[in-house]
Design an enzyme around this catalytic site. Structure first.
Site, short mmCIF file in Angstrom:
data_model
loop_
_atom_site.label_atom_id
_atom_site.label_comp_id
_atom_site.label_asym_id
_atom_site.label_seq_id
_atom_site.Cartn_x
_atom_site.Cartn_y
_atom_site.Cartn_z
N SER A 135 30.56 -19.39 60.30
CA SER A 135 29.91 -20.25 61.28
C SER A 135 28.69 -19.55 61.83
CB SER A 135 30.88 -20.56 62.43
OG SER A 135 30.23 -21.23 63.49
N TYR A 148 37.89 -18.01 68.45
CA TYR A 148 37.34 -18.73 67.30
C TYR A 148 36.12 -17.99 66.76
CZ TYR A 148 34.90 -22.25 64.57
OH TYR A 148 34.23 -22.90 63.55
#
Length: 249
Positions: A135, A148
């Site tokens: 990400s 996360y």
């Protein structure tokens, strides 16, 4: 990785980025197997794509992952690619151990365990591909989701190391680094506290799936690393705008 003729497993394929990429791979002429926890979501995607297959997997359960890998290889002996997309993203108030442990188990240990179980079969193929999904938040974290972001940073690092370890084999390692994408991944993303889906930095899902940003297949070094550091250090909106990372490419 060739564009068609692969037999590819996509975890987290019942929704979001996984379902969108499953559609693209299917349309390109690949045998696609999607996997996830929710059978109903998987069935919906498969129904719209004749010839696609699905399997249920719990990425938090080590025993279930091992059994899943055995069944996958038995049912699809031509299997030669895996896209490790399954993940969860939950906001945390400081440290929430239940959320943190579930996030690490799903987002980091799950892909490692599944790759461990599938690697002997992939190494036996003439050519094979492991695709990871990190990400933009691996580089510019969102403060509301610390675990996360940490797992995505770990996936980025792990991808680089695995690529180096497997460089003399027939197995390629490709890292997909999405910017913000409009999906239902994060509960509460539309609330005032976490609202960021309306920013220009956030991609629509169809647009992202058409042009998935694939990271360079070599570690950052030299001037490219310096440019990346300048982008990160100078970005006051980096917490919400991971697409700024595009500038270093």
């Amino acid at each position: 990785m060739k564009n068609s003729g692969n037999t590819i497993l996509i975890t987290g394929g019942g929704s979001g980025i996984g379902a969108a990429l499953a559609h693209e791979f299917h349309e390109a002429g690949n045998q696609v197997i999607i996997a996830g926890r929710r059978q109903a979501a998987l069935d919906e995607v498969v129904a719209a794509h004749p010839g696609m297959a699905s399997m249920v997997i719990d990425m938090e359960d080590p025993a279930a992952i091992a059994a899943f890998a055995d069944k996958l290889v038995a049912d699809f002996p031509a299997f030669d690619a895996v896209l490790l997309n399954a993940g969860i993203m939950v906001a945390e108030d400081r440290i929430d151990l239940a959320i943190a442990e579930a996030t690490v188990a799903t987002n980091l240990l799950g892909p490692i365990r599944l790759t461990h179980a599938l690697l002997p079969h992939l190494l036996a193929q003439k050519s094979a591909t492991i695709l990871t999904v990190s990400s933009g938040l691996a580089f510019v974290p969102l403060a509301a989701t610390p675990t996360y972001c940490a797992t995505k940073a770990a996936i980025h690092s792990w991808s680089i190391s695995m690529r180096e370890q497997l460089k003399d084999t027939g197995v390629d390692v490709v890292e997909i680094v999405p910017p913000g994408v409009q999906t239902d991944l994060m509960p509460g993303a539309g609330t005032d506290q976490l609202k960021f889906t309306s920013t220009p930095a956030v991609e629509s899902l169809p647009r992202f799936s058409k042009k998935a940003w694939v990271a360079d297949q070599k570690p950052l070094e030299g001037s490219r690393m310096m440019r990346l550091q300048k982008v990160l250090a100078g970005s006051k909106v980096g917490l919400l705008c991971p697409s700024k990372l595009r500038h270093w490419r």
